[in-house]
Design an enzyme around this catalytic site. Sequence first.
Site, short mmCIF file in Angstrom:
data_model
loop_
_atom_site.label_atom_id
_atom_site.label_comp_id
_atom_site.label_asym_id
_atom_site.label_seq_id
_atom_site.Cartn_x
_atom_site.Cartn_y
_atom_site.Cartn_z
N ARG A 82 0.84 -1.21 0.00
CA ARG A 82 0.00 0.00 0.00
C ARG A 82 0.88 1.26 0.00
NH1 ARG A 82 -4.59 0.38 4.44
NH2 ARG A 82 -2.80 0.97 5.73
N LYS A 185 -2.87 6.49 1.15
CA LYS A 185 -2.68 7.02 2.51
C LYS A 185 -1.77 8.25 2.46
CE LYS A 185 -2.28 4.93 7.09
NZ LYS A 185 -3.54 5.43 7.63
N GLU A 221 -16.38 6.32 4.71
CA GLU A 221 -15.69 5.76 5.87
C GLU A 221 -15.65 6.78 6.98
OE1 GLU A 221 -11.51 4.83 5.39
OE2 GLU A 221 -11.27 6.35 3.85
N1 PLP Z 1 -9.29 4.48 6.61
C1 PLP Z 1 -8.46 5.48 6.95
C2 PLP Z 1 -8.77 6.84 6.47
C3 PLP Z 1 -7.33 5.21 7.74
O1 PLP Z 1 -6.50 6.20 8.08
C4 PLP Z 1 -7.09 3.90 8.16
C5 PLP Z 1 -5.90 3.60 8.93
O2 PLP Z 1 -4.91 3.12 8.45
C6 PLP Z 1 -7.99 2.91 7.79
C7 PLP Z 1 -9.08 3.23 7.02
C8 PLP Z 1 -7.77 1.50 8.20
O3 PLP Z 1 -6.78 0.88 7.44
P1 PLP Z 1 -5.90 -0.29 8.03
O4 PLP Z 1 -6.84 -1.32 8.53
O5 PLP Z 1 -5.10 -0.76 6.88
O6 PLP Z 1 -5.08 0.29 9.11
C1 COI Z 2 -3.88 3.69 11.37
O1 COI Z 2 -4.86 3.05 11.77
O2 COI Z 2 -2.75 3.17 11.30
C2 COI Z 2 -4.01 5.06 10.95
O3 COI Z 2 -3.16 5.51 10.23
C3 COI Z 2 -5.18 5.84 11.41
C4 COI Z 2 -4.87 7.16 12.01
C5 COI Z 2 -4.01 7.11 13.21
C6 COI Z 2 -4.42 8.15 11.00
#
Ligand code: PLP
Ligand code: COI
Length: 341
Positions: A82, A185, A221
């Site tokens: 990612r 991200k 989301e």
């Molecule tokens: N959506 C957003 C905007 C986020 O910042 C995060 C955090 O990483 C997620 C979703 C969840 O993603 P993940 O499960 O890969 O941490």
């Molecule tokens: C995460 O869940 O790792 C995120 O990046 C979410 C937030 C702290 C920005």
Amino acid sequence: MDNADIDWKNLAFAYHRTHFNIRYTWRDGAWSEGILTNDETIPLHMAATCLHYGQECFEGLKVFSSQDGEALAFRMNENAHRLARSCKKILMEPPPPGLFKEAIFKVVRANADFLPPYGSGASLYVRPLVIGTGPRVGVKPAGEYLFLVFVTPVGPYFKTGFKPVPLVVEENMDRAAPLGVGDVKVGGNYAAGMKASMNARKGGYADVLFLDAKHKRYIDESGPANFFAIRDGQYITPESHSILPSITNKSLVTLASEFGLDAVRRQVEIEEIFTFQEAGCCGTAAVITPVSYIDWRDRRAIYCRGEQAGPVCTELYNRLLAIQTGDAPDTHGWVTRIPLD
Ligand code: PLP
Ligand code: COI
């Protein structure tokens, strides 16, 4: 700078100084060797593209202690890919997956005494980032990049932990455009969502639920996490080009299917919030955070009263945590053991 003052069981989701971070520089077409440093600051050219044109992206993953003291990283290959996708989308140089893995291994080992103990409920949060460091005044990609990884021991993102929290639907601000960068991200997405999230907190909510920017009809989301809901044996989660593809959500889709739920990714109408039996936010930081209620305009969809999460959220949470901490077998190959010596 040591871990003696850390109250592992009551850790917030916050920055805590550790021993080392690791840095690699991309210059003249190649990545440098990694340098471990205890410097928390970055010397930066004032015209660096990260400062002006938002050439910045990051990742978040967690490392857990197993019962026998091993360091277990959850799905770090997914984060490596990612991060590369985020870099490519905003024309930055992606660190190759091998370099990503080396960086995580080295920085975790160098900070091994900040790995929270098994059973504390805390984990070591790993924050990789890539920034454009080369100077530009015209809008174009930098010629130099920095890939840096730091770690910090953390507790739950929402301070209640695994307790239901309220959300509010945000209709006046968008997080991401349909064909924009919401699916990667990059820092700008968080700048875009910050005001809405802070307003929500002032209003007594844990965070917002964003709608799709085009129709204002489908759920996208939450600020820092994906959204899912449970209805009649289905795990339902939004399909959208403007949300971050959450690695936690992808894992929950698998786990939900394994315990007999029908896992469905599709557009989710905001009106449907009144039909769900349970709802939750999911992400690395948020883990699973059950939702107590969602306020939308002058209506409220209620999922739990009091502090008790619903049975499906609880089951998913327990199954996920058991894999992450090595209590349950890693049948999907999600866990990477990081050598500490
Ligand atoms: N959506 C957003 C905007 C986020 O910042 C995060 C955090 O990483 C997620 C979703 C969840 O993603 P993940 O499960 O890969 O941490
Ligand atoms: C995460 O869940 O790792 C995120 O990046 C979410 C937030 C702290 C920005």
